[in-house]
Enzyme design. Structure first.
Site, short mmCIF file in Angstrom:
data_model
loop_
_atom_site.label_atom_id
_atom_site.label_comp_id
_atom_site.label_asym_id
_atom_site.label_seq_id
_atom_site.Cartn_x
_atom_site.Cartn_y
_atom_site.Cartn_z
N HIS A 111 -1.57 -9.36 -1.35
CA HIS A 111 -0.99 -8.30 -0.52
C HIS A 111 -0.59 -7.09 -1.35
CE1 HIS A 111 3.11 -9.27 -1.88
NE2 HIS A 111 2.71 -10.52 -1.84
N ASP A 112 -0.83 -5.92 -0.79
CA ASP A 112 -0.39 -4.63 -1.33
C ASP A 112 -1.08 -4.25 -2.64
OD1 ASP A 112 1.75 -4.16 0.70
OD2 ASP A 112 2.60 -5.96 -0.22
N GLY A 139 0.34 -10.17 -5.69
CA GLY A 139 0.70 -9.02 -4.87
C GLY A 139 1.03 -7.80 -5.69
#
Length: 265
Positions: free
Chosen positions: A122-123, A140
């Site tokens: 994520h991200d 992440g």
């Protein structure tokens, strides 16, 4: 060109498929998905969440794009995954949505190769022409510049930055930032030198490579403090865009530890 959807595939109402998209057997596409022209999902591919998949991508069986972030703070918010064009995404590869706290978007560039079971957390922000080899993993919030290669079974710790044209060796555990053009390996990874093979393959001139090597020796020498060497290198090689890219990379985030050589250069 028409869209081809296999009878066994499930495409939710609201999904947008561009011209020439091919959806193979047993694929599942969510309602908030947008797929660009010419992209092919071979079979058993899942594209879910608010995912934008660009043009002319090839996605192989059992890849999952747009799955929820693997983060305990995620509560189902409408975050996004944005993938560019002309990527090759192989079997069982996974790319997750962003999180609200991380800006809400995971971004993957174009012309990349994501081999079997590789993972983009994520991200993350991943550049163009990136290669994640078998089971390479990005935690992440990682940032990877263009032309980065991550070797098989290597893992990049969350929030780590990897500069353009860097090479991460197989099985490396990368917990510190990697300079542009660097080559690292080991558990935990240390800076092994410059990614000379990659630089030659990409057409960097002999003069540019020799300048990078000289700057590297100055920057990571034993004399003086690292800050003193950083300033000396910036002054000595101010006319080299490649060297200044390394200097700017280091200066951009002083809060992150930096991968360093484990011996005299």
């Amino acid at each position: 060109m028409s869209v081809e959807v296999h009878p066994t595939a499930i495409v939710a109402k609201g999904a947008e498929l561009g011209d020439g998209v091919s959806v193979g057997p047993f694929c599942v596409i969510g309602a908030k998905v947008r797929i660009g022209a010419g992209t092919r999902l071979h079979s058993h591919v899942v594209v879910e969440g608010s995912t934008e998949l660009g043009r002319n991508n090839q996605v192989y069986p059992f890849a999952v794009l747009g799955g929820p972030p693997q983060h305990t703070a995620y509560k189902g918010e409408d975050t996004r995954l944005v993938i560019g064009d002309d990527n090759l995404i192989r079997e069982h590869a996974t790319m997750n949505l962003g999180t609200v706290n991380g800006g809400g978007v995971t971004r993957v560039g174009s012309n990349g190769l994501y081999m079997i079971e590789s993972h983009v957390g994520h991200d993350c922000v991943v550049g163009d022409h990136v290669i994640l080899t078998k089971q390479a993993t990005l935690g992440g919030h990682c940032q990877l510049g263009d032309y980065v290669i991550v070797g098989g079974l290597a893992a990049v710790h969350q929030f780590t930055r990897v500069g353009r044209h860097a090479m991460i060796g197989g099985l490396a555990a990368v917990v510190k930032d990697v300079i542009p053009y660097g080559s690292v390996w080991g558990n935990h990874a240390h800076l092994e030198g410059l990614n000379l093979v990659g630089l030659k393959r990409r057409g960097f001139s002999r003069e540019s490579i020799n300048t990078l090597r000289a700057a590297y020796r100055l920057l990571f020498a034993d004399e003086g403090t690292f800050q003193e060497r950083l300033e000396d290198t910036a002054e000595t090689y101010a006319g080299s865009p490649e060297v200044m890219e390394i200097i700017d990379f280091i200066r951009a985030d002083a809060t992150r530890p930096l991968c360093l050589p484990d011996r005299e250069v």
